[in-house]
Design a protein around this motif. Structure first.
Motif, mmCIF file in Angstrom:
data_model
loop_
_atom_site.group_PDB
_atom_site.id
_atom_site.type_symbol
_atom_site.label_atom_id
_atom_site.label_comp_id
_atom_site.label_asym_id
_atom_site.label_seq_id
_atom_site.Cartn_x
_atom_site.Cartn_y
_atom_site.Cartn_z
ATOM 1 N N TYR A 225 0.847 -1.195 0.000
ATOM 2 C CA TYR A 225 0.000 0.000 0.000
ATOM 3 C C TYR A 225 0.879 1.240 0.000
ATOM 4 O O TYR A 225 1.967 1.250 0.579
ATOM 5 N N PHE A 227 0.527 5.386 0.660
ATOM 6 C CA PHE A 227 -0.188 6.617 0.993
ATOM 7 C C PHE A 227 0.356 7.729 0.103
ATOM 8 O O PHE A 227 1.582 7.931 0.041
ATOM 9 N N VAL A 247 -4.353 -1.244 6.485
ATOM 10 C CA VAL A 247 -4.589 0.171 6.197
ATOM 11 C C VAL A 247 -5.612 0.749 7.177
ATOM 12 O O VAL A 247 -5.468 1.884 7.647
ATOM 13 N N ALA A 267 -2.177 12.808 3.738
ATOM 14 C CA ALA A 267 -2.571 11.824 2.727
ATOM 15 C C ALA A 267 -3.962 12.121 2.167
ATOM 16 O O ALA A 267 -4.869 12.541 2.882
ATOM 17 N N VAL A 270 -5.003 6.176 -0.929
ATOM 18 C CA VAL A 270 -4.165 5.001 -0.679
ATOM 19 C C VAL A 270 -4.200 4.136 -1.934
ATOM 20 O O VAL A 270 -5.254 3.664 -2.349
ATOM 21 N N THR A 272 -2.984 0.687 -3.828
ATOM 22 C CA THR A 272 -2.582 -0.659 -3.439
ATOM 23 C C THR A 272 -2.100 -1.458 -4.642
ATOM 24 O O THR A 272 -2.538 -1.238 -5.768
#
Length: 575
Positions: A225, A227, A247, A267, A270, A272
């Protein structure tokens, strides 16, 4: 009709200026309550900013204090020889803390030793409330204010009257000043009672609560992941076997790291990357961190900054610290995380092998005057022609062997020097020699372990998966070239052949890590050494030097164990 009900004093909580705090610190012989003992207790009792009393005593640990701990704390065997044992000290300390709220910096360490002592002597463990100044600092301070939450850093930031120095009472006094400064900040955040203070670190920040939606679309699968901020710049990269669960944890009270909470405030999304296996996720994380260099990741950001110790390829080789690996006949030792560590290892090698330490390029026809090392027998003076190229080559071969195969010669030479310095009571110099030996042995052991795998052109290995299938990986020259999963009950041949056919083509470069970073190869090695691994295909042999540095590394690690645990407690790295 609404009826107003007046709250009780219990509901209102205990105002902080009425709370009696006992701020305490321990010095010990090591980091494990089960294996080590207390050598000093220091405590300060305060209420409303006023010091009510202090408690300080050395404690006879019942055995010798490791030399490394004496160097760190200044507490020696002779100092505790006449001190009371813990069975005499503990009752007095328990009486001193009666009715108080305990405060410590990284409290699990100190409370763990007190609980262990109580259990050993038959006393009930203290049920006092506990406040951890390290946790409070992580919650209240940003990375712009302090780079870390070590006690020394906080004491300087808040201008504490006492500087922590690894003595119990001094550290307790410094922690007291830090506590008072943190309580002032807490008041501005609406924290006015003990109950509010203890729950403060367990409450998600408003930013964490507001950003919870960022985890909504994250899949429940292994992977990486990232950010990202509003511009798409990577802020933080991580990995997990379950991306969604990991997360989501960033938006709960369990996430107390100040820098991560700060990151969450910046942030905006996110991203992935779902991976076939956990090993693929670990490797992709390392590669992404090295490429994107996210500012909130602390490790693996600059793999290109490692340095190597090189036995140069010239008529009279010498040991040189370099950043670049070349396709030459030179021998390399590394990688080192810093030039200082490489210099320590070089000094250790020079203790055993009389290589020249000058930097000029020499040849049989290009000579110059000898330096002082020749006069004290530390160099054969090839610069003046006193030592022929053939004779010097014997030293070069010894150095190459020590770097790549056999660490015993260097270990023996440096150990002998340490013993001489200890006999002369030159303990600080002996400790410096110990650090140099550790830098050499640990790096040699690591490099020899890596080379065992990086010499293999092609390897396919499988590990049992949780669902009854198999995880498959193709590894070439220590680099992960492909990852996949074979379902339960399937015939392996077509899956292995398909994975090999689609695997990355890896062209090896020079040096001990020719195709990947040392960290990536170490990840692969850990996976290969895990239970249940099956080697499916392998080209060449997989071996380690019979007299390699790994057998000596265990002795080094045991010597450093007490310091390592102390450093872990204080949140500071141990070199």
């Amino acid at each position: 009709m609404e009826i107003a009900v007046q709250g009780t004093l219990d509901e209102l909580g205990t105002p902080l200026d009425q709370v009696t705090f006992v701020v305490f610190d321990l010095e010990t012989t090591g980091g494990s309550p089960a294996e080590h003992a207390i050598t000093e207790i220091g405590a300060v009792k305060v209420r409303g900013g006023e010091v009510l009393g202090e408690f300080a005593t050395l404690v006879d640990p019942g055995g010798p204090i490791p030399p490394f701990i004496s160097v760190l704390t200044g507490i020696t065997d002779s100092m505790v020889m006449a001190a009371p044992r813990i069975d005499s000290v503990l009752p007095a300390f328990l009486e001193f803390i009666t009715g108080a709220t305990l405060v410590a910096h990284n409290s699990p360490f100190d409370t763990g030793f007190i609980k262990a002592a109580c259990a050993a002597l038959g006393y009930p463990a203290p049920a006092n409330p506990v406040v951890d100044t390290a946790d409070l600092a992580r919650r209240m301070l940003t990375r712009d204010e302090v780079p870390n939450c070590k006690l020394g850093t906080l004491a300087r930031f808040f201008r504490a009257a006492t500087e922590p120095c690894h003595r119990a009472l001094a550290d307790a006094r410094a922690t007291t000043d830090v506590l008072h400064a943190l309580l002032e900040r807490a008041g501005s955040l609406g924290v006015h009672t003990l109950e509010e203070l203890r729950s403060f670190v367990r409450t998600p920040t408003p930013e964490q609560q507001r950003k919870r939606h960022l985890a909504d679309s994250v899949p429940s699968a292994p992977g990486v992941y990232v950010f990202e901020d509003r511009r798409g710049e990577a802020l933080y990269v991580g990995k997990s076997g379950n991306l969604r669960t990991r997360v989501r944890s960033y938006f709960t009270a369990g996430e107390t790291r100040s820098r991560i909470r700060e990151m969450i405030g910046i942030a905006e999304r996110v991203r992935t990357i779902v991976c076939a296996t956990g090993l693929e996720a670990e490797v992709r994380e390392l590669r992404l961190i090295g490429a994107a260099k996210p500012r909130y990741n602390r490790r693996s950001r600059f793999p290109e900054k490692v340095v190597w110790l090189k036995l140069t390829d010239e008529p009279f080789p010498r040991l040189s610290i370099v950043r670049e690996l070349r396709a030459d006949d030179a021998a390399y030792l590394g990688p080192f995380g810093s030039s200082r560590a490489a210099e320590d290892a070089r000094t250790a090698l020079h203790e055993a092998v009389p290589l020249r330490q000058c930097t000029e390029r020499l040849s049989a026809t290009r000579l110059r005057s000898a330096c002082a090392l020749a006069e004290i027998g530390r160099c054969g003076a090839p610069c003046e022609g006193r030592e022929s190229q053939a004779d010097y080559a014997l030293h070069v071969e010894s150095a190459r062997r020590a770097m790549e195969h056999d660490a015993a010669m260097v270990f023996t030479a440096v150990e002998a020097r340490m013993e001489r310095l200890s006999v002369e009571q030159r303990y600080e110099e002996a400790a410096s020699e110990r650090d140099r030996l550790a830098a050499y042995v640990r790096t040699a052991a690591r490099m020899q372990r890596l080379r065992g795998l990086t010499r293999i052109p092609h390897l396919v290995a499988a590990a049992p998966a949780f669902d009854g299938g198999w995880e498959l990986h193709v590894i070439r020259y220590g680099r992960l070239a492909a990852a996949g999963v074979m379902p339960r009950g399937a015939h392996p041949t077509p899956y292995v052949e398909a994975l090999v056919a689609t695997a990355e083509t890896v062209a090896p470069g020079p040096g001990p890590t020719p195709a990947a970073s040392a960290e990536e190869t170490e990840c692969i090695l850990r996976w290969l050494e895990s239970p249940g691994i099956r080697l499916v295909q392998i080209e060449g042999g997989w071996s380690m030097p019979t007299h390699g540095a790994a057998r000596l590394k265990a002795r080094i690690d045991r010597a450093y164990e007490p310091l390592a645990r102390r450093s872990q407690r204080e949140g500071r790295p141990l070199r």
